[in-house]
Design an enzyme around this catalytic site. Structure first.
Site, mmCIF file in Angstrom:
data_model
loop_
_atom_site.group_PDB
_atom_site.id
_atom_site.type_symbol
_atom_site.label_atom_id
_atom_site.label_comp_id
_atom_site.label_asym_id
_atom_site.label_seq_id
_atom_site.Cartn_x
_atom_site.Cartn_y
_atom_site.Cartn_z
ATOM 1 N N GLY A 25 1.325 -1.345 -0.130
ATOM 2 C CA GLY A 25 0.242 0.021 -0.022
ATOM 3 C C GLY A 25 0.917 1.160 0.018
ATOM 4 N N ILE A 26 2.038 1.209 -0.788
ATOM 5 C CA ILE A 26 2.733 2.309 -0.457
ATOM 6 C C ILE A 26 2.636 3.752 -1.623
ATOM 7 N N THR A 27 1.612 3.331 -1.919
ATOM 8 C CA THR A 27 0.792 4.451 -3.276
ATOM 9 C C THR A 27 -0.367 4.622 -2.756
ATOM 10 N N GLY A 28 -1.146 4.415 -1.568
ATOM 11 C CA GLY A 28 -1.909 5.256 -0.494
ATOM 12 C C GLY A 28 -1.301 6.406 -0.453
ATOM 13 N N ALA A 103 -2.096 -2.296 2.375
ATOM 14 C CA ALA A 103 -2.469 -2.162 1.610
ATOM 15 C C ALA A 103 -4.152 -2.740 1.472
ATOM 16 N N SER A 147 -8.332 -0.418 11.971
ATOM 17 C CA SER A 147 -9.668 0.126 11.867
ATOM 18 C C SER A 147 -10.992 0.711 12.382
ATOM 19 N N GLU A 149 -13.458 0.656 12.426
ATOM 20 C CA GLU A 149 -13.944 0.797 11.595
ATOM 21 C C GLU A 149 -14.993 -1.323 12.479
ATOM 22 N N TYR A 171 -16.705 -4.017 5.700
ATOM 23 C CA TYR A 171 -14.787 -3.710 5.375
ATOM 24 C C TYR A 171 -14.805 -3.711 7.195
ATOM 25 N N LYS A 175 -11.398 -6.089 8.929
ATOM 26 C CA LYS A 175 -10.800 -5.589 9.568
ATOM 27 C C LYS A 175 -10.740 -6.264 10.840
ATOM 28 N N HIS A 201 -7.796 9.674 9.808
ATOM 29 C CA HIS A 201 -6.828 10.563 9.570
ATOM 30 C C HIS A 201 -6.843 11.069 8.000
HETATM 31 P P1 NAP Z 1 -5.685 4.469 0.678
HETATM 32 O O1 NAP Z 1 -4.824 5.317 0.092
HETATM 33 O O2 NAP Z 1 -7.077 3.706 0.083
HETATM 34 O O3 NAP Z 1 -4.817 3.188 -0.321
HETATM 35 C C1 NAP Z 1 -4.471 1.888 0.206
HETATM 36 C C2 NAP Z 1 -3.350 1.571 -0.576
HETATM 37 O O4 NAP Z 1 -3.690 -0.115 -0.737
HETATM 38 C C3 NAP Z 1 -3.133 1.282 -2.292
HETATM 39 O O5 NAP Z 1 -1.865 1.809 -2.156
HETATM 40 C C4 NAP Z 1 -3.116 0.389 -3.253
HETATM 41 O O6 NAP Z 1 -2.923 0.971 -4.054
HETATM 42 C C5 NAP Z 1 -3.258 -0.594 -2.164
HETATM 43 N N1 NAP Z 1 -3.885 -1.687 -2.678
HETATM 44 C C6 NAP Z 1 -5.664 -1.840 -2.933
HETATM 45 N N2 NAP Z 1 -5.950 -3.154 -3.141
HETATM 46 C C7 NAP Z 1 -4.279 -3.488 -3.334
HETATM 47 C C8 NAP Z 1 -4.158 -5.190 -3.749
HETATM 48 N N3 NAP Z 1 -5.393 -6.076 -4.475
HETATM 49 N N4 NAP Z 1 -2.955 -5.454 -4.282
HETATM 50 C C9 NAP Z 1 -2.269 -4.361 -4.220
HETATM 51 N N5 NAP Z 1 -2.697 -3.343 -3.365
HETATM 52 C C10 NAP Z 1 -3.331 -2.996 -3.642
HETATM 53 O O7 NAP Z 1 -5.198 3.781 1.912
HETATM 54 P P2 NAP Z 1 -4.729 4.824 3.615
HETATM 55 O O8 NAP Z 1 -5.656 5.641 3.370
HETATM 56 O O9 NAP Z 1 -2.921 4.498 3.406
HETATM 57 O O10 NAP Z 1 -5.379 3.966 4.245
HETATM 58 C C11 NAP Z 1 -3.712 2.305 4.622
HETATM 59 C C12 NAP Z 1 -4.115 1.601 5.803
HETATM 60 O O11 NAP Z 1 -5.205 1.486 6.163
HETATM 61 C C13 NAP Z 1 -5.652 0.910 4.812
HETATM 62 O O12 NAP Z 1 -5.408 -0.309 5.256
HETATM 63 C C14 NAP Z 1 -6.752 1.098 5.691
HETATM 64 O O13 NAP Z 1 -7.993 0.202 5.046
HETATM 65 C C15 NAP Z 1 -6.663 1.224 6.327
HETATM 66 N N6 NAP Z 1 -6.398 2.080 7.721
HETATM 67 C C16 NAP Z 1 -7.078 3.858 7.084
HETATM 68 C C17 NAP Z 1 -7.123 4.832 8.032
HETATM 69 C C18 NAP Z 1 -7.623 6.116 8.018
HETATM 70 O O14 NAP Z 1 -8.331 7.122 8.078
HETATM 71 N N7 NAP Z 1 -6.517 6.677 6.213
HETATM 72 C C19 NAP Z 1 -8.133 4.351 9.658
HETATM 73 C C20 NAP Z 1 -7.604 3.323 9.099
HETATM 74 C C21 NAP Z 1 -7.249 2.484 8.730
HETATM 75 P P3 NAP Z 1 -3.082 1.381 -5.771
HETATM 76 O O15 NAP Z 1 -2.712 2.773 -4.976
HETATM 77 O O16 NAP Z 1 -2.601 0.312 -6.687
HETATM 78 O O17 NAP Z 1 -4.516 1.219 -5.652
HETATM 79 N N1 GDD Z 2 -16.471 9.570 1.612
HETATM 80 C C1 GDD Z 2 -18.189 9.992 2.364
HETATM 81 N N2 GDD Z 2 -19.005 10.990 0.865
HETATM 82 N N3 GDD Z 2 -18.354 10.162 2.664
HETATM 83 C C2 GDD Z 2 -19.468 10.418 3.648
HETATM 84 C C3 GDD Z 2 -20.539 11.730 2.579
HETATM 85 C C4 GDD Z 2 -19.992 11.670 0.683
HETATM 86 O O1 GDD Z 2 -20.801 11.844 0.403
HETATM 87 N N4 GDD Z 2 -21.446 12.025 2.620
HETATM 88 C C5 GDD Z 2 -21.367 11.838 4.496
HETATM 89 N N5 GDD Z 2 -20.068 10.650 4.829
HETATM 90 C C6 GDD Z 2 -20.300 10.561 5.904
HETATM 91 C C7 GDD Z 2 -20.430 9.152 6.182
HETATM 92 O O2 GDD Z 2 -21.366 7.810 6.282
HETATM 93 C C8 GDD Z 2 -19.021 8.512 7.130
HETATM 94 O O3 GDD Z 2 -19.708 8.327 8.202
HETATM 95 C C9 GDD Z 2 -18.551 9.864 7.267
HETATM 96 O O4 GDD Z 2 -18.688 10.708 6.447
HETATM 97 C C10 GDD Z 2 -16.768 9.931 6.455
HETATM 98 O O5 GDD Z 2 -16.483 9.080 5.462
HETATM 99 P P1 GDD Z 2 -15.383 8.363 4.669
HETATM 100 O O6 GDD Z 2 -14.626 10.024 4.884
HETATM 101 O O7 GDD Z 2 -15.762 7.562 3.412
HETATM 102 O O8 GDD Z 2 -14.411 7.229 5.795
HETATM 103 P P2 GDD Z 2 -14.925 6.548 6.442
HETATM 104 O O9 GDD Z 2 -15.130 6.538 8.298
HETATM 105 O O10 GDD Z 2 -16.455 5.814 6.457
HETATM 106 O O11 GDD Z 2 -13.704 5.711 6.460
HETATM 107 C C11 GDD Z 2 -13.015 5.830 6.903
HETATM 108 O O12 GDD Z 2 -12.129 6.117 7.683
HETATM 109 C C12 GDD Z 2 -11.828 4.426 8.939
HETATM 110 C C13 GDD Z 2 -11.589 4.963 10.287
HETATM 111 O O13 GDD Z 2 -11.908 4.689 11.224
HETATM 112 C C14 GDD Z 2 -11.568 4.723 5.845
HETATM 113 O O14 GDD Z 2 -10.531 5.670 5.669
HETATM 114 C C15 GDD Z 2 -11.352 3.815 6.400
HETATM 115 O O15 GDD Z 2 -10.249 2.984 5.627
HETATM 116 C C16 GDD Z 2 -10.678 3.345 7.902
HETATM 117 O O16 GDD Z 2 -10.544 2.285 8.444
#
Ligand code: NAP
Ligand code: GDD
Length: 347
Positions: A25-28, A103, A147, A149, A171, A175, A201
């Site tokens: 997931g380095i590209t994320g 990833a 997460s 979640e 999801y 997790k 975040h």
């Molecule tokens: P992100 O921006 O969506 O990045 C996801 C990464 O996973 C991308 O590099 C993507 O590659 C790669 N990936 C997805 N499917 C893959 C596959 N089948 N094989 C190889 N690589 C794959 O997510 P993020 O926000 O950086 O989050 C990183 C991790 O933390 C995720 O597991 C997410 O569920 C978890 N998490 C995130 C948050 C948050 O708030 N950001 C909070 C809690 C947990 P591509 O670039 O090719 O799509």
């Molecule tokens: N995406 C999205 N788009 N969310 C919306 C919208 C919309 O137009 N309108 C309202 N929301 C509300 C969603 O219903 C949710 O309650 C909240 O905004 C946050 O949505 P997201 O930003 O999609 O994030 P998330 O909380 O569902 O999930 C993220 O955080 C998780 C950790 O708590 C992701 O990064 C997950 O990968 C991560 O695990």
């Protein structure tokens, strides 16, 4: 320019006694900030990237095009989470001492539409990596991107590392499965596996279909006359939002300990989507009411209630603290979008 694989330099790097990290997931969003952090700390960083039709990998392009970095301390390897043979080969070539497993399909709302691939990528892929790590001759410290979640409709608030798991989406279920497996492998085989239970975040690098980035981007476009409305789902939904840059530091800290453990990473504060909208419009001095409309397409079948984390354990044990306020985060994201539009990059 180094080839995509760039593995020719691996033996030299091991000989230099640099720490070697492998990131899925380095590209994320998180992968890109973590890579910058580890390069600053003089790691050799290896990333797994998927084959895509477009070679541009926007969040790490600045590193990939830096000749002092790419092929010297940063290496990319083609691989997919579904492809265990290739992942195993990458492990043999790289011999990582730290694995950051980030990833997977990360959009909660979308997981209702593509549940099977979401569970496959999050659940089974984590099992695959745990099995590979178990077979390595060297010890590998494993960070698993869990997460908030997993708590879903949480029985208590704020949530801690001991809060029971009650996920409310495919999801979240995936997790929860991966988090429990990580615990089982830690306890059964003595592996160093840490679950980072991270709350939302955000950053200017957030994917465009997550709510904060969507709001920041559309608000900037409205301010510059490029759009007329902001269509959103549930405005009353509340989240514990922090800064991605701080959260990758927490990941790294977890792997620098002598003993593995799980940590909640959160700010301890919640805000509603409406709060985010109002703060974003305030940055451009426009009234939010005029532009925001509800679109039921963005509502979810279920929403976790009361998601807010207690960062007490990571604060006390690892000295980690979130930086900056909620309004600083909103301002940073909106200003980044304004700069993008003004540079003609988002027209
Ligand atoms: P992100 O921006 O969506 O990045 C996801 C990464 O996973 C991308 O590099 C993507 O590659 C790669 N990936 C997805 N499917 C893959 C596959 N089948 N094989 C190889 N690589 C794959 O997510 P993020 O926000 O950086 O989050 C990183 C991790 O933390 C995720 O597991 C997410 O569920 C978890 N998490 C995130 C948050 C948050 O708030 N950001 C909070 C809690 C947990 P591509 O670039 O090719 O799509
Ligand atoms: N995406 C999205 N788009 N969310 C919306 C919208 C919309 O137009 N309108 C309202 N929301 C509300 C969603 O219903 C949710 O309650 C909240 O905004 C946050 O949505 P997201 O930003 O999609 O994030 P998330 O909380 O569902 O999930 C993220 O955080 C998780 C950790 O708590 C992701 O990064 C997950 O990968 C991560 O695990």
């Amino acid at each position: 320019m180094a080839s995509l694989n760039g593995v020719a330099g691996v033996s030299r790097i091991v000989a230099d006694n640099k720490k070697t990290a492998l990131i899925t997931g380095i590209t994320g969003q998180d992968g890109s900030y973590l890579t910058e952090l580890l390069l600053e700390k003089e790691y050799a960083v290896h990333g797994v990237v998927r084959r895509t039709s477009n070679l541009l990998r926007s969040r790490i392009e600045h590193l990939r095009s830096d000749e002092k970095v790419y092929g010297k301390s940063l290496f990319l390897h083609y691989g997919d989470l579904s492809d265990g043979t290739t992942l195993r080969r990458i492990f043999s070539e790289v011999q990582p001492t730290e694995l950051y497993h980030l990833a997977g399909q990360s959009h909660v709302g979308l997981s209702f539409e593509i549940p099977e691939s979401t569970c496959e990528e999050i659940g089974m892929a984590t099992l695959r990596l745990l099995e590979i790590v178990r077979d390595q001759p060297q010890s590998v410290k494993f960070y698993h991107a869990s997460s908030s979640e997993i708590f879903g409709n949480a029985a208590e608030s704020p949530q801690t590392e001991l809060t029971p798991l009650r996920p409310a989406s495919p999801y979240g279920c995936a997790k929860a499965f991966a988090t429990q497996l990580a615990r089982v492998y830690r306890e059964s085989y003595g592996l160093f596996v840490a679950n980072g239970i991270l709350y939302n975040h955000e950053s200017p690098r957030r994917g465009e279909n997550f709510v904060t980035r969507k709001i920041a981007r559309v608000v900037a476009r409205i301010a510059r006359g490029l759009e007329e409305e902001l269509l959103l789902g549930n405005l009353e939904s509340r989240r514990d939002w922090g800064r991605a840059q701080d959260y990758v530091t927490a990941m790294w800290l977890m792997l620098q300990q002598d003993k593995p453990a799980d940590y909640v990473v959160a700010t301890g504060e919640t805000h509603s989507v409406r709060d985010f909208v109002e703060a974003a419009f305030a940055v451009v001095n426009l009234p939010s009411k005029k532009y925001v409309k509800h679109n039921p397409a963005f509502d979810r079948p279920t929403e976790p209630a009361r998601l807010v984390g207690s960062p007490e354990k990571i604060r006390v044990e690892l000295g980690w603290r979130p930086q900056g306020s909620f309004t600083d985060l909103v301002r940073e994201m909106v200003e980044a979008e304004l700069a993008t539009v003004d540079a003609g990059k988002d027209t």
